[in-house]
Design a protein around this motif. Structure first.
Motif, short mmCIF file in Angstrom:
data_model
loop_
_atom_site.label_atom_id
_atom_site.label_comp_id
_atom_site.label_asym_id
_atom_site.label_seq_id
_atom_site.Cartn_x
_atom_site.Cartn_y
_atom_site.Cartn_z
N THR A 10 6.28 -6.08 1.21
CA THR A 10 5.21 -5.86 0.26
C THR A 10 4.09 -6.83 0.52
O THR A 10 4.31 -8.02 0.77
CB THR A 10 5.72 -6.02 -1.18
OG1 THR A 10 6.76 -5.07 -1.42
CG2 THR A 10 4.60 -5.78 -2.17
N SER A 12 0.51 -8.05 -1.30
CA SER A 12 -0.36 -8.00 -2.47
C SER A 12 -1.68 -8.67 -2.14
O SER A 12 -1.69 -9.80 -1.63
CB SER A 12 0.30 -8.72 -3.65
OG SER A 12 1.47 -8.06 -4.06
N GLU A 15 -8.41 -7.18 -5.04
CA GLU A 15 -9.42 -6.15 -4.81
C GLU A 15 -10.65 -6.77 -4.15
O GLU A 15 -11.13 -7.82 -4.58
CB GLU A 15 -9.81 -5.49 -6.14
CG GLU A 15 -10.79 -4.37 -6.01
CD GLU A 15 -11.07 -3.70 -7.35
OE1 GLU A 15 -10.35 -3.98 -8.33
OE2 GLU A 15 -12.03 -2.91 -7.42
N SER A 19 -7.15 -6.55 4.00
CA SER A 19 -5.70 -6.46 4.13
C SER A 19 -5.33 -6.30 5.60
O SER A 19 -6.03 -5.61 6.34
CB SER A 19 -5.16 -5.26 3.35
OG SER A 19 -5.53 -5.32 1.99
N GLU A 39 0.94 7.78 -0.59
CA GLU A 39 0.78 7.46 -1.99
C GLU A 39 1.96 8.02 -2.77
O GLU A 39 2.65 8.94 -2.32
CB GLU A 39 -0.53 8.05 -2.51
CG GLU A 39 -1.75 7.45 -1.83
CD GLU A 39 -3.05 8.12 -2.25
OE1 GLU A 39 -3.69 7.62 -3.20
OE2 GLU A 39 -3.40 9.15 -1.65
N THR A 80 -10.58 -4.08 0.35
CA THR A 80 -9.52 -3.27 -0.24
C THR A 80 -9.87 -2.80 -1.65
O THR A 80 -10.37 -3.58 -2.46
CB THR A 80 -8.22 -4.07 -0.27
OG1 THR A 80 -7.99 -4.65 1.03
CG2 THR A 80 -7.04 -3.18 -0.59
N PRO A 82 -8.63 -0.24 -5.17
CA PRO A 82 -7.42 0.21 -5.86
C PRO A 82 -6.80 1.46 -5.25
O PRO A 82 -5.57 1.60 -5.22
CB PRO A 82 -7.92 0.47 -7.29
CG PRO A 82 -9.07 -0.47 -7.45
CD PRO A 82 -9.74 -0.52 -6.09
N SER A 85 -3.84 1.35 -2.64
CA SER A 85 -2.44 1.08 -3.00
C SER A 85 -1.56 2.22 -2.52
O SER A 85 -1.76 3.39 -2.87
CB SER A 85 -2.31 0.95 -4.53
OG SER A 85 -2.95 -0.20 -4.99
N ARG A 107 4.54 -1.83 1.63
CA ARG A 107 3.89 -1.44 0.39
C ARG A 107 2.71 -2.36 0.13
O ARG A 107 2.87 -3.59 0.11
CB ARG A 107 4.87 -1.53 -0.78
CG ARG A 107 4.26 -1.07 -2.11
CD ARG A 107 5.24 -1.25 -3.26
NE ARG A 107 6.48 -0.52 -3.04
CZ ARG A 107 6.63 0.78 -3.25
NH1 ARG A 107 5.61 1.50 -3.71
NH2 ARG A 107 7.79 1.35 -3.05
N THR A 109 -0.10 -3.50 -2.52
CA THR A 109 -0.52 -3.45 -3.92
C THR A 109 -1.82 -4.23 -4.08
O THR A 109 -2.02 -5.26 -3.43
CB THR A 109 0.56 -4.03 -4.85
OG1 THR A 109 0.80 -5.40 -4.50
CG2 THR A 109 1.85 -3.26 -4.73
N ILE A 110 -2.67 -3.72 -4.93
CA ILE A 110 -3.99 -4.31 -5.13
C ILE A 110 -4.05 -4.95 -6.50
O ILE A 110 -3.79 -4.29 -7.52
CB ILE A 110 -5.10 -3.23 -5.02
CG1 ILE A 110 -4.88 -2.36 -3.77
CG2 ILE A 110 -6.47 -3.90 -5.00
CD1 ILE A 110 -4.83 -3.12 -2.49
N ASN A 111 -4.38 -6.20 -6.53
CA ASN A 111 -4.54 -6.92 -7.79
C ASN A 111 -6.00 -6.86 -8.23
O ASN A 111 -6.89 -7.10 -7.42
CB ASN A 111 -4.10 -8.38 -7.63
CG ASN A 111 -2.67 -8.49 -7.16
OD1 ASN A 111 -1.79 -7.79 -7.65
ND2 ASN A 111 -2.43 -9.38 -6.22
#
Lengths: 112, 112
Positions: A10, A12, A15, A19, A39, A80, A82, A85, A107, A109-111
Motif C-alpha cells: 500500500t 499513501s 493529494e 506517486s 478501481e 495525484t 482522489p 485511488s 494499492r 490511497t490518497i490523503n
C-alpha cells in the motif's frame, strides 16, 4: 473487484503529490509491459504500456520507467488526485505470446 | 463501444450447484481471456481463445471448470459442481491487437 494478496503493498500519498509505484518482473524474455488500474468493483483498465526497446514513456500525468538490467518497472503519477485511488498492476508479456502475467498489485490511497 | 460485457455481475450459489458465467467481447476482437481474481492468488489467467479456438487452458484449475466460445460474440465459463473455494471475481477480457486486453466489469461469485 477484489485486490490481490493478504499483504498487498500500500502506498499513501497526499493529494497533489507525485506517486511512484514499483514493480519487479520475473522473465528476462519479456519485451512488453503494461500498467493497469483497477478501481473498486471494476475490471482492470489499461493505463500505459512500454516496449523493451524504451526506457521511458510518458502519458497524461503518468510516466513509466523501465530498467531491464534489474528487471524493474515503475509508474509515476504526477499531481495525484482522489480519482487515482485504486490498485495498480504491472503486467509483462513475451514476444509472440498473448498471455499477460500480472504482478501482485499496489494499492494507492490518497490523503486529502 | 459498449466494452466487454459480463453477466451476471453477482452470483451466489450453494456448493454442488452448476454455475455459468457469460461474456460478450468487444465487437471485432478476435481473442478472449478468462481470469480469476482472489485475495490469495491475485489475478490468474484461466484460459484464452483465438478466433473462437481454445489456445491455452493450462490455468484451468481442474475438470470442474470448462469454457466454450461457440461464436465470436459469446463465451461461457462453467463450474460444475461448484465449491466454496471457487468464490472469486471472474473477469473476461478481449483483444484485437495482441497483448492489448480490455477487461469486463467482472462477475463476483460466492459459493456457500
Amino acid at each position: 473487484g477484489e485486490s490481490v494478496g493478504l499483504h498487498l503493498p500500500t502506498l499513501s500519498v497526499q493529494e497533489g503529490d507525485n506517486s511512484i509505484i514499483n514493480c519487479a518482473y520475473s522473465n528476462s524474455a519479456s519485451d512488453y509491459f503494461i500498467w493497469y488500474k483497477q478501481e473498486s468493483g471494476k475490471g482492470p483498465q489499461f493505463i500505459i504500456d512500454i516496449r523493451s526497446n524504451m526506457d521511458k514513456r510518458q502519458g497524461q500525468r503518468v510516466t513509466v520507467l523501465l530498467n531491464k538490467t534489474v528487471k524493474h518497472l515503475s509508474l509515476q503519477i504526477a499531481a495525484t488526485q482522489p480519482g487515482d485511488s485504486a490498485v495498480y498492476f504491472c503486467a509483462e508479456n513475451m514476444r509472440g505470446a498473448q498471455k499477460l502475467v500480472f504482478g501482485q498489485g499496489t494499492r494507492l490511497t490518497i490523503n486529502p | 463501444d459498449a466494452g466487454v460485457i459480463q453477466s451476471p455481475r453477482h452470483e451466489v450459489t450453494e456448493m454442488g450447484q452448476e454455475v455459468t458465467l457469460r461474456c460478450k467481447p468487444i465487437s471485432g476482437h478476435n481473442s478472449l481471456f478468462w481470469y480469476r481474481q482472489t485475495m490469495m492468488r491475485g489475478l490468474e489467467l484461466l484460459i484464452y481463445f483465438n478466433n473462437n479456438v481454445p489456445i491455452d487452458d493450462s490455468g484451468m484449475p481442474e475438470d470442474r471448470f470448462s469454457a466454450k466460445m461457440p461464436n465470436a460474440s459469446f463465451s461461457t465459463l462453467k463450474i460444475q459442481p461448484s465449491e466454496p473455494r471457487d468464490s472469486a471475481v471472474y473477469f473476461c477480457a478481449s483483444s484485437l491487437v495482441p497483448r492489448e486486453q480490455y477487461f469486463g466489469p467482472g462477475t463476483r461469485l460466492t459459493v456457500t
